[in-house]
Design a protein around this motif. Structure first.
Motif, PDB file in Angstrom:
ATOM      1  N   ASP A  65       0.815  -1.209   0.000  1.00  0.00           N
ATOM      2  CA  ASP A  65       0.000   0.000   0.000  1.00  0.00           C
ATOM      3  C   ASP A  65       0.847   1.257   0.000  1.00  0.00           C
ATOM      4  O   ASP A  65       0.325   2.363  -0.014  1.00  0.00           O
ATOM      5  N   ARG A  66       2.183   1.096   0.008  1.00  0.00           N
ATOM      6  CA  ARG A  66       3.066   2.256  -0.030  1.00  0.00           C
ATOM      7  C   ARG A  66       3.912   2.272  -1.299  1.00  0.00           C
ATOM      8  O   ARG A  66       4.999   2.803  -1.319  1.00  0.00           O
ATOM      9  N   GLU A  67       3.448   1.630  -2.339  1.00  0.00           N
ATOM     10  CA  GLU A  67       4.180   1.637  -3.595  1.00  0.00           C
ATOM     11  C   GLU A  67       4.207   3.050  -4.160  1.00  0.00           C
ATOM     12  O   GLU A  67       3.378   3.885  -3.857  1.00  0.00           O
ATOM     13  N   ARG A  68       5.177   3.289  -5.034  1.00  0.00           N
ATOM     14  CA  ARG A  68       5.338   4.617  -5.596  1.00  0.00           C
ATOM     15  C   ARG A  68       4.138   5.025  -6.437  1.00  0.00           C
ATOM     16  O   ARG A  68       3.621   4.257  -7.227  1.00  0.00           O
ATOM     17  N   THR A  69       3.743   6.267  -6.280  1.00  0.00           N
ATOM     18  CA  THR A  69       2.674   6.826  -7.093  1.00  0.00           C
ATOM     19  C   THR A  69       3.259   7.359  -8.391  1.00  0.00           C
ATOM     20  O   THR A  69       4.475   7.496  -8.539  1.00  0.00           O
ATOM     21  N   ASP A  70       2.385   7.677  -9.339  1.00  0.00           N
ATOM     22  CA  ASP A  70       2.857   8.241 -10.606  1.00  0.00           C
ATOM     23  C   ASP A  70       3.590   9.553 -10.374  1.00  0.00           C
ATOM     24  O   ASP A  70       4.612   9.829 -11.012  1.00  0.00           O
ATOM     25  N   TRP A  71       3.061  10.377  -9.466  1.00  0.00           N
ATOM     26  CA  TRP A  71       3.696  11.668  -9.176  1.00  0.00           C
ATOM     27  C   TRP A  71       5.118  11.470  -8.657  1.00  0.00           C
ATOM     28  O   TRP A  71       6.055  12.135  -9.107  1.00  0.00           O
ATOM     29  N   PHE A  72       5.289  10.552  -7.724  1.00  0.00           N
ATOM     30  CA  PHE A  72       6.608  10.307  -7.151  1.00  0.00           C
ATOM     31  C   PHE A  72       7.542   9.658  -8.166  1.00  0.00           C
ATOM     32  O   PHE A  72       8.702  10.069  -8.307  1.00  0.00           O
ATOM     33  N   GLU A 325       2.106  11.901   0.223  1.00  0.00           N
ATOM     34  CA  GLU A 325       2.387  10.664  -0.504  1.00  0.00           C
ATOM     35  C   GLU A 325       3.021   9.605   0.405  1.00  0.00           C
ATOM     36  O   GLU A 325       3.332   8.508  -0.032  1.00  0.00           O
ATOM     37  N   LYS A 326       3.244   9.969   1.681  1.00  0.00           N
ATOM     38  CA  LYS A 326       3.831   9.069   2.677  1.00  0.00           C
ATOM     39  C   LYS A 326       5.260   8.679   2.327  1.00  0.00           C
ATOM     40  O   LYS A 326       5.704   7.563   2.622  1.00  0.00           O
ATOM     41  N   LYS A 327       5.989   9.604   1.712  1.00  0.00           N
ATOM     42  CA  LYS A 327       7.399   9.380   1.426  1.00  0.00           C
ATOM     43  C   LYS A 327       8.288  10.002   2.497  1.00  0.00           C
ATOM     44  O   LYS A 327       9.477   9.713   2.553  1.00  0.00           O
TER      45      LYS A 327
END
Length: 335
Positions: A65-72, A325-327
């Motif tokens: 559930d913490r995979e990279r988003t398109d934005w990141f 984004e929880k990064k």
């Protein structure tokens, strides 16, 4: 008669218990208040209450559930050169043009000559090029914003494996809010300061003359002025010197600040650097005061938050987005 005696005895016992109940209640209240004030620094505004359960996550050890988003993913480049060494000192043409553009002619130096002097003096390796294989590395990036005052973040900051402090931000006298631990100090000539033997000097070269100053500071000590007066030497462990690669600076400028400003600020470069070497990033002391101005936690001189050279507002919004984004975890101060 026996019943009356029992009732009398019970009354005496209850009477004796009243002071004990009062002491117990007082002790319980004291403990609750102590716990409350001890944890005051952990309380964050709005969404910032979440700490451990929403730990920042960059590497492949993240849960699904913490995979990279398109934005990141559009911004984060895991293979970018982080630190400068003899094997990657030959700059790509586009990197050279961008870095060269930051430098004014009177201060320009021969890059090849300067770079050849550099690596015999300092560690010639790329530290922290990837996540630590046997340990979940936690990092605190500590900015210098006045919003740290009254935050009580010191214990949280000191609990991290790496504590990265930017420029001359002091700890003495501010330990309760900013902590006392420093593992990495981010510097360039104009912000140089003495370090203890255990602290890494992470050097940000915005120009070739900066690198020449670094060489001079540990050898001839002849450079005393760049754009303004700078120390001719500093106390630091030369075996713990790390030099940011110009390619990384260009990458942050293009990918993360999207060409806003002239070049990224030292603080923002440090945040993105931490994303590349840490498994969990906690950010403190960034952002303007509530009235839109910014001042250091160690002085009261107000300056505009959005500098001419740096896109301060855009950088801050990007840090907030990284939090969303929880990064990373962005800790907001109290003022």
């Amino acid at each position: 008669m026996r019943r009356a005696t029992l009732q009398g005895n019970m009354a005496m016992v209850l009477h004796k218990l009243k002071p004990l109940r009062f002491v117990t209640l007082l002790l319980s209240s004291t403990i609750i208040l102590c716990l409350y004030f001890e944890n005051t620094g952990k309380l964050l505004n709005d969404t910032y209450h979440r700490v451990s359960e929403n730990a920042a996550c960059v590497y492949r050890t993240c849960s699904p559930d913490r995979e990279r988003t398109d934005w990141f993913s559009a911004r984060y480049a895991p293979t970018v050169q982080l630190l400068y060494n003899s094997r990657n000192r030959a700059l790509r043409r586009d990197v050279w043009r961008w870095w060269r553009g930051l430098q004014k002619e009177p201060y320009f130096r021969n890059y090849t000559t300067v770079s050849r002097k550099l690596f015999p003096l300092f560690p010639d390796k790329n530290n922290y090029s990837e996540s630590h294989p046997n340990h979940w590395r936690t990092c605190a990036v500590v900015g210098n914003s006045g919003n740290l005052l009254g935050s009580h973040f010191g214990p949280i900051i000191d609990s991290k494996d790496f504590v990265m402090r930017i420029n001359r931000g002091p700890t003495k006298g501010f330990e309760e809010d900013v902590g006392s631990k420093t593992t990495h100090r981010i510097l360039y000539p104009e912000s140089a300061m003495n370090l203890d033997n255990s602290t890494h000097l992470v050097f940000f070269p915005f120009k070739i003359l900066d690198i020449e100053w670094l060489i001079s500071a540990f050898t001839t000590k002849h450079i005393r002025r760049i754009y303004k007066d700078v120390p001719s030497t500093i106390t630091a462990n030369k075996d713990k010197v790390m030099i940011l690669h110009p390619e990384f600076m260009k990458y942050v400028y293009e990918k993360w600040t999207e060409n806003h400003g002239r070049y990224p600020s030292t603080g923002f470069l440090t945040v993105i650097f931490a994303l590349h070497i840490c498994d969990e990033v906690h950010v403190f002391g960034f952002g303007a005061t509530k009235d839109g101005n910014w001042h250091h936690y160690f002085d009261q001189t107000l300056t505009p938050y959005a500098y001419e050279s740096h896109a301060g507002d855009f950088e801050y919004e990007t840090i907030i987005r990284l939090h969303q984004e929880k990064k990373l975890l962005m800790y907001k101060g109290w003022t």
